[in-house]
Design a protein around this motif. Structure first.
Motif, short mmCIF file in Angstrom:
data_model
loop_
_atom_site.label_atom_id
_atom_site.label_comp_id
_atom_site.label_asym_id
_atom_site.label_seq_id
_atom_site.Cartn_x
_atom_site.Cartn_y
_atom_site.Cartn_z
N SER A 328 54.30 44.81 155.91
CA SER A 328 53.94 43.67 155.06
C SER A 328 53.68 44.09 153.62
O SER A 328 52.96 45.07 153.36
N LEU A 329 54.28 43.37 152.68
CA LEU A 329 54.01 43.55 151.26
C LEU A 329 52.96 42.55 150.83
O LEU A 329 53.03 41.37 151.20
N THR A 330 51.98 43.00 150.06
CA THR A 330 50.95 42.07 149.62
C THR A 330 50.41 42.51 148.27
O THR A 330 50.80 43.55 147.73
N ASP A 331 49.52 41.70 147.71
CA ASP A 331 48.92 41.99 146.41
C ASP A 331 47.44 42.35 146.60
O ASP A 331 46.78 41.83 147.52
N GLN A 348 53.73 48.39 139.07
CA GLN A 348 53.15 47.41 139.99
C GLN A 348 51.74 47.00 139.57
O GLN A 348 51.14 46.13 140.21
N GLU A 360 50.67 44.64 142.58
CA GLU A 360 51.57 43.65 143.16
C GLU A 360 52.56 44.27 144.15
O GLU A 360 53.00 45.41 143.99
N SER A 361 52.89 43.47 145.16
CA SER A 361 53.95 43.80 146.13
C SER A 361 53.82 45.22 146.68
O SER A 361 54.74 46.03 146.61
N ASN A 385 42.48 42.29 149.39
CA ASN A 385 43.79 41.65 149.51
C ASN A 385 43.71 40.25 148.90
O ASN A 385 42.77 39.49 149.18
N ALA A 388 49.54 35.82 147.66
CA ALA A 388 50.45 35.61 146.53
C ALA A 388 50.20 34.27 145.84
O ALA A 388 50.28 34.17 144.61
N LYS A 391 47.05 34.61 143.48
CA LYS A 391 46.91 35.62 142.43
C LYS A 391 47.02 35.02 141.03
O LYS A 391 46.55 35.61 140.06
#
Length: 395
Positions: A328-331, A348, A360-361, A385, A388, A391
């Motif tokens: 999983s990609l998250t911010d 990033q 980010e990502s 966390n 998206a 943010k």
């Protein structure tokens, strides 16, 4: 049905009280015949014994309830009880997370049952409903506030504005937190519960270890809480897992939620556990995740399931799903006095203000690895966390 209780602390006394009261026709048929206690304890009840063989080698004992806690001798006693043809009910999340496969196989080999509803989320019927969902659906995700102590601390910090240390002391005074609160505030309690949950959901065999992404709330400050309040967001310490094709991920970390989300409304020391299934969609459960009678209630419910011969949904053959902590990609929002670009690609990173940066990502596993390195330079660093769609509140 004769019940033997191993351990007579908070949960053990709760189980004893519920069975002794016999408030329903179901519980009236249960009898506590033995209570295993330490040699040094005063034997002030006729059921008490310090000789474990009085229980494990006694043909009249039908069910052994293990509520001692810890790994050994609990692991040894559970195995011997199963091998001697006794059903076992356990609330011991640490030993179950480590040895669940061994317990389940030993129970199957000896034609008895091993139940552990109370090991995750206390009085919430989480395991039972997870298994019910698995009869029809593939479960694609699990998420939850699995620790009431951390939730109490975060909720009280938000409500009162007091520092972390003051609220932790209050939690200890109320009996929510131990003298050593590490398991609660560093996420290790959640680690056990999440492993038990997704091993059931995905039919895997992952055990708690230092390699799994886990970041707690030890470093959160009242200034952090105030900043999140200004953003209109609420922080919760979450355990999360998502499944995609032949992989699944795992993460424990502080997570920000907006007021429209269910998680933001879970207050005090309550727990919340949710799953997502193919046909049922999202299914959530909220309630007391710990405490004498909520946990004891779940133990007695397991005993009654044994009486009713309620079948389990635990396949013998394990799935081929693989753990990928970077699925999983998250911010993330990060607070640190160190140079974050030493640990995260500078492309990033977006500066939010003089205190926080937005990353980010970022794959979750890599972010946790970066924070582990960062903490060696700045032992007060903190990350959270941020979804998206939230943010934009910080930019």
């Amino acid at each position: 049905m004769n019940i033997a209780i191993l351990g007579f602390g908070t949960v053990g006394t709760g189980v004893y009280d519920i069975i002794k009261k016999g408030n329903t026709t179901h519980t009236q048929n249960l009898t506590v015949s033995h209570i295993f206690v330490r040699e040094t304890r005063t034997k002030d009840l006729p059921e008490m014994t310090a000789n474990i063989d009085d229980i494990l080698l006694n043909d009249d004992v039908d069910v052994v309830v293990e509520v001692m806690g810890g790994i050994e001798p609990a692991h040894d006693y559970i195995l011997k009880a199963l091998q001697n043809g006794k059903h076992v009910v356990s609330a011991n999340k640490a030993v179950i997370a480590k040895y669940m496969d061994e317990f389940v196989k030993t129970a199957q080999d000896n034609n008895v049952d091993f139940y552990f509803e109370s090991s995750v989320a206390g009085g919430i019927p989480w395991i039972k409903n997870l298994e019910r969902s698995l009869r029809i659906d593939n479960v694609s995700s699990i998420s939850g506030i699995f620790n009431g102590t951390s939730n109490f601390i975060l909720d009280q910090m938000k409500k009162t504005g007091q520092p972390f240390a003051d609220i932790l002391k209050e939690a200890q005074d109320l009996g929510y937190a131990e003298a050593d609160p590490s398991a609660d505030i560093d996420g290790y309690d959640i680690e056990n519960k999440l492993c038990i949950s997704f091993n059931l959901a995905y039919n895997t065999s992952i055990k708690p270890s230092a390699e799994l992404p886990c970041f707690g709330i030890r470093n959160i400050t009242d200034q952090d809480i105030n900043y999140f309040n200004e953003l209109g967001l609420i922080v919760k310490l979450m355990g999360k897992s998502r499944r995609a094709q032949n992989e699944f991920d795992y993460v424990i970390e502080p997570t920000l939620y907006n007021p429209s989300q269910v998680e933001s409304s879970i207050n005090d020391n309550f727990n919340y556990a949710s799953l997502n299934g193919d046909t049922i969609g999202e299914l959530g459960f909220m309630g007391q995740g710990a405490g004498k009678f909520p946990t004891a209630n779940a133990v007695v419910q397991d005993i009654l399931d044994i009486v009713d011969q309620t079948p389990r949904v635990i396949p013998a053959e394990k799935s081929t799903l693989k753990l990928n902590t970077n699925l999983s990609l998250t911010d993330y929002l990060v607070r640190t006095s160190a140079d974050l670009s030493q640990y995260v690609n500078s492309s990033q990173i977006k500066a939010v203000n003089n205190i926080y940066s937005l990353v980010e990502s970022m794959p979750a596993g890599k972010m946790h690895q970066a924070m582990a390195q960062l903490l060696k330079e700045d032992n007060q660093a903190f990350m959270v966390n941020i979804a998206a769609n939230d943010k934009e509140r910080v930019l």
